[in-house]
Design an enzyme around this catalytic site. Structure first.
Site, mmCIF file in Angstrom:
data_model
loop_
_atom_site.group_PDB
_atom_site.id
_atom_site.type_symbol
_atom_site.label_atom_id
_atom_site.label_comp_id
_atom_site.label_asym_id
_atom_site.label_seq_id
_atom_site.Cartn_x
_atom_site.Cartn_y
_atom_site.Cartn_z
ATOM 1 N N LYS A 49 0.833 -1.151 0.151
ATOM 2 C CA LYS A 49 0.013 -0.104 0.004
ATOM 3 C C LYS A 49 0.896 1.231 0.084
ATOM 4 O O LYS A 49 0.462 2.275 -0.753
ATOM 5 C CB LYS A 49 -1.072 -0.095 1.053
ATOM 6 C CG LYS A 49 -0.258 0.300 2.378
ATOM 7 C CD LYS A 49 -1.337 0.550 3.538
ATOM 8 C CE LYS A 49 -0.564 0.464 5.101
ATOM 9 N NZ LYS A 49 -0.002 1.794 4.955
ATOM 10 N N THR A 50 2.019 1.262 0.819
ATOM 11 C CA THR A 50 2.809 2.423 0.801
ATOM 12 C C THR A 50 3.302 2.631 -0.590
ATOM 13 O O THR A 50 3.381 3.977 -0.994
ATOM 14 C CB THR A 50 4.087 2.202 1.598
ATOM 15 O OG1 THR A 50 3.446 1.907 2.864
ATOM 16 C CG2 THR A 50 5.033 3.301 1.775
ATOM 17 N N ASP A 240 -3.681 7.648 4.650
ATOM 18 C CA ASP A 240 -3.037 6.306 4.918
ATOM 19 C C ASP A 240 -3.627 5.694 6.271
ATOM 20 O O ASP A 240 -4.101 6.424 7.049
ATOM 21 C CB ASP A 240 -1.760 6.377 4.919
ATOM 22 C CG ASP A 240 -1.078 5.283 5.029
ATOM 23 O OD1 ASP A 240 -1.697 4.200 4.578
ATOM 24 O OD2 ASP A 240 0.119 4.986 5.424
ATOM 25 N N GLU A 241 -3.929 4.520 6.462
ATOM 26 C CA GLU A 241 -4.253 3.595 7.574
ATOM 27 C C GLU A 241 -5.765 4.315 8.060
ATOM 28 O O GLU A 241 -5.844 4.742 9.095
ATOM 29 C CB GLU A 241 -3.430 3.845 8.738
ATOM 30 C CG GLU A 241 -1.922 3.378 8.552
ATOM 31 C CD GLU A 241 -1.621 1.803 8.401
ATOM 32 O OE1 GLU A 241 -2.878 1.138 8.500
ATOM 33 O OE2 GLU A 241 -0.514 1.625 8.415
ATOM 34 N N GLN A 271 -7.467 -5.183 9.607
ATOM 35 C CA GLN A 271 -6.440 -4.836 10.649
ATOM 36 C C GLN A 271 -6.851 -3.738 11.629
ATOM 37 O O GLN A 271 -5.974 -2.911 12.148
ATOM 38 C CB GLN A 271 -5.300 -4.484 9.986
ATOM 39 C CG GLN A 271 -4.355 -5.718 9.127
ATOM 40 C CD GLN A 271 -3.174 -5.430 8.583
ATOM 41 O OE1 GLN A 271 -2.185 -5.512 9.096
ATOM 42 N NE2 GLN A 271 -3.052 -5.018 7.100
ATOM 43 N N ARG A 619 2.026 -11.369 10.427
ATOM 44 C CA ARG A 619 3.358 -10.904 10.416
ATOM 45 C C ARG A 619 4.334 -11.966 9.819
ATOM 46 O O ARG A 619 5.541 -11.585 9.861
ATOM 47 C CB ARG A 619 3.576 -10.616 11.961
ATOM 48 C CG ARG A 619 2.771 -9.689 12.487
ATOM 49 C CD ARG A 619 2.694 -8.361 11.822
ATOM 50 N NE ARG A 619 1.638 -8.497 11.042
ATOM 51 C CZ ARG A 619 1.294 -7.741 10.090
ATOM 52 N NH1 ARG A 619 2.247 -6.719 9.542
ATOM 53 N NH2 ARG A 619 0.141 -7.599 9.397
#
Length: 674
Positions: A49-50, A240-241, A271, A619
């Protein structure tokens, strides 16, 4: 005569056209080139996504959008700096003028420009958290009440209540009722403190962090000119987020994107795990309803984990009802199946995990590429003891080690006095926990004990310390009440009972009034009592604990030939979000441990716990090892048989391998066989 004015145009902001097709996958490319109007980008874990956001900004700049026409909100300064640096590298130039930063950073910037329009001086100061606590303390004094007599908690607890109320846009009464019901009698005082707090900030020309959002909203609502200026200026708003935004941040973005409606929010509802910080999952779930004609993009290609790990994560999260369904797909091969390892209890779990990590290290996996994750800090206590015993270097992310936390050391200080009545450090710590006793009088009391060579038994007599000032005597009397109870000779061989007595006779109340995360700390302390249960004497228990105290705080434990940075990572899952490791252990996957016992009472809470499990699983890059202790000791109930976590029970059997552990005694050591 007509004159011609030569307009000097700015040079091109890029040195060459970026090859977006080769740099992005098809889903990312669609976001970068097609995200006009209201857009929701559902970016799964490890889906880049970044990278997608950076290329979207670069694409806009290449198409002629000026940097100052882009608002880019992030959640940390580090993320903002990374975004700007990567955009500059991509474009081979400086993207000056871009409004990129945290919500608080951008709010500060805008208020510095127009603060006078809402009655603020543009040179306002900003209170950090410590400044805010000091100001709350001053407000409590202004009420002309003794905090102890008024049964008011510490300023830090009050500050947390007021801050959550602001960010969640809920009344103080609602916040207290939901999270601090034991403080319900103080709601009126909290409301008065809030009024005094706001008034003192106004008089001293200060804002706190919450005000940077609250007053920013006020500015945009009060000043039509300012609102229209920025709504017109920001042709594109990116966030973002987005799953972590609170109600204030959601409102700000809605106002600023009202003119052009080019709002692109990126996040993953799967998330969303920070409701305790006032994050509102409805912001992302209800986005298509709040913005007409929303385009929804999904980034489902995962570049981190093997297919087997993602199969387990996908199989788990599908049980959530409130979500945007998506399926993560790996660019890697199947890899090894995740393992579910059933162990006898927490001690065997700790021994197994430590041995398995040793084997991984011997096979070439660096310790820094291994993490052990857990729902709550107390669940790692036995593991920390075992790691220290084996001399394995480890660090705790975002916190200090279990036995060095303040509340743990508080309770241990009472026990240490029983073993060593000359322990000045423990006397001072235990005494200053009592209302009315500061460090000065704690030292005087200890000197009195030394002078009279007082035994623990004589200290609890009614006459000892009778010449102390009234408030000090009251606090000392409370100390005596606790100390008298634990002096009983029949308790010396039951350290778990001693701990429970300390909690019941006063420390529970102390924790509730002094820590904003008191519930978590009390869980730690109950686990400390459970941990102490197998010890036959207090001396043995304290000897083990004290040996572990040689490994201090957040300092990195390095021994032998370990290179700097070669430490195992221990972390709560909340602290691990956004990170990745080759091998991940998730421990204590037992009913009542993970998910948290109280989450079963509310479907929304259970779904957030399942998202937490999803975050933990994703993770892992290569290996995911889940452990389930079959039994645990609970002080209130005794030995308890623990069923597997619901998050294990609901998985399809084909997404993991089951592993049973057997012990083999090799004389000097015990090994664990899968």
């Amino acid at each position: 005569m007509t004159k011609t004015y030569l307009l000097k145009t700015a040079p091109s902001t890029h040195a060459f056209s970026i090859d977006y097709k080769s740099a992005l996958n098809d889903s990312q490319l669609k976001v970068v080139t097609k995200a006009e109007g209201p857009c929701l980008v559902l970016a799964g874990a490890g889906s880049g996504k970044t990278r997608t956001l950076i290329y979207r900004v670069a694409y806009l700049l290449e198409k002629g959008v000026r940097p100052e026409e882009i608002l880019f909100c992030t959640f940390t300064n580090k993320a903002a700096d990374e975004m700007k640096n990567r955009i500059n590298i991509l474009l081979k130039t400086q993207s000056k003028g871009l409004w990129c930063g945290t919500f608080h950073h951008i709010g500060n910037r805008m208020l510095r420009m127009y603060a006078d329009q809402i009655g603020l001086n543009r040179d306002f100061g900003i209170l950090d958290d410590e400044d805010g606590r000091d100001l709350v303390k001053a407000c409590v004094k202004s009420l002309h009440k003794d905090p102890v007599e008024a049964r008011l908690p510490k300023p830090g607890v009050i500050q947390s209540i007021l801050s959550f109320s602001v960010n969640a846009k809920r009344s103080i009464a609602d916040v207290v009722g939901a999270g601090y019901p034991y403080l319900s009698q103080s709601i009126g005082d909290f409301e008065k403190i809030k009024s005094l707090y706001d008034e003192k900030k106004r008089k001293t020309n200060h804002l706190d962090y919450d005000d940077l959002l609250l007053r920013w909203i006020e500015l945009l609502k009060v000043s039509h000119e300012t609102r229209e200026r920025f709504a017109a200026q920001f042709r594109y708003c990116l966030v973002d987020e987005y799953q972590d935004t609170n109600r204030l941040q959601h409102e700000l973005i809605r106002i600023l994107s009202a003119r052009h409606k080019n709002i692109l929010v990126v996040g993953d509802d799967a998330q969303s795990i920070y409701s305790f910080r006032a994050a509102e999952i409805k912001n992302i779930l209800d986005f298509p309803e709040q913005y007409a004609h929303t385009k929804i993009f999904k980034l489902e290609t995962n570049y981190r984990s093997t297919r087997s790990i993602l199969d387990l994560a996908n199989d788990s999260i599908k049980h959530n009802v409130r979500q945007f369904p998506k399926t993560l797909k790996s660019v890697h091969g199947p890899g090894v199946l995740p393992q579910l390892v059933t162990v006898r209890d927490g001690r065997q779990e700790a021994a197994f995990v430590t041995q398995r990590i040793t084997e991984l290290k011997e096979s070439g996996v660096e310790l820094s590429q291994i993490a052990v994750l857990f729902r709550a800090h107390y669940q790692a206590a036995e593991l920390e003891m075992e790691l220290a015993k084996q001399g394995m270097p480890y660090i705790i992310r975002g916190g200090i080690r279990f036995f060095e936390q303040a509340h743990i050391k508080d309770v241990l200080s009472f026990l240490k006095i029983l073993i060593n009545p000359q322990d000045e450090i423990s006397w001072n710590r235990a005494l200053t926990l009592q209302p009315g006793i500061g460090p000065g009088y704690a030292q005087k009391i200890f000197q009195l004990i030394e002078k009279e060579s007082a035994s623990p038994e004589s200290i609890v007599s009614p006459h000892f310390g009778e010449h102390l000032p009234l408030k000090v005597r009251e606090g000392f009397s409370r100390f005596k009440g606790i100390f008298k109870q634990i002096l009983k000779s029949d308790l010396r061989d039951h350290p778990d009972v001693l701990i429970e007595e300390i909690l019941d006779k006063g420390y529970n109340k102390h924790a509730l009034m002094n820590f904003d995360n008191a519930k978590d700390r009390l869980e730690d302390l109950r686990e400390l009592a459970n941990f102490a249960h197998p010890y036959s004497t207090l001396k043995d228990f304290l000897a083990d604990v004290t040996l572990r105290e040689g490994f201090k705080g957040e300092s990195l434990l390095r021994g032998g030939e370990e290179e700097p940075g070669e430490e195992l990572m221990l972390s709560t899952i909340h602290q691990a979000k956004g990170l990745e490791w080759r091998v991940v252990f998730v421990i204590r996957l037992s009913d009542g441990q993970f998910p948290h016992a109280k989450s079963s009472e509310h479907e929304e809470a259970l779904e957030e716990e399942r998202r937490l499990f999803y975050v933990a699983a994703t993770r892992a890059k290569e290996q995911l090892i889940l452990t389930h202790p079959m039994t645990h000791y609970d002080y209130a109930s005794g030995p308890v048989i623990s069923r597997p976590s619901i998050f294990i029970a609901e998985l399809s059997p084909n997404v993991y391998d089951e592993v049973a552990v057997e012990e083999a005694d090799l004389g000097e050591r015990t090994i664990y066989l899968e």
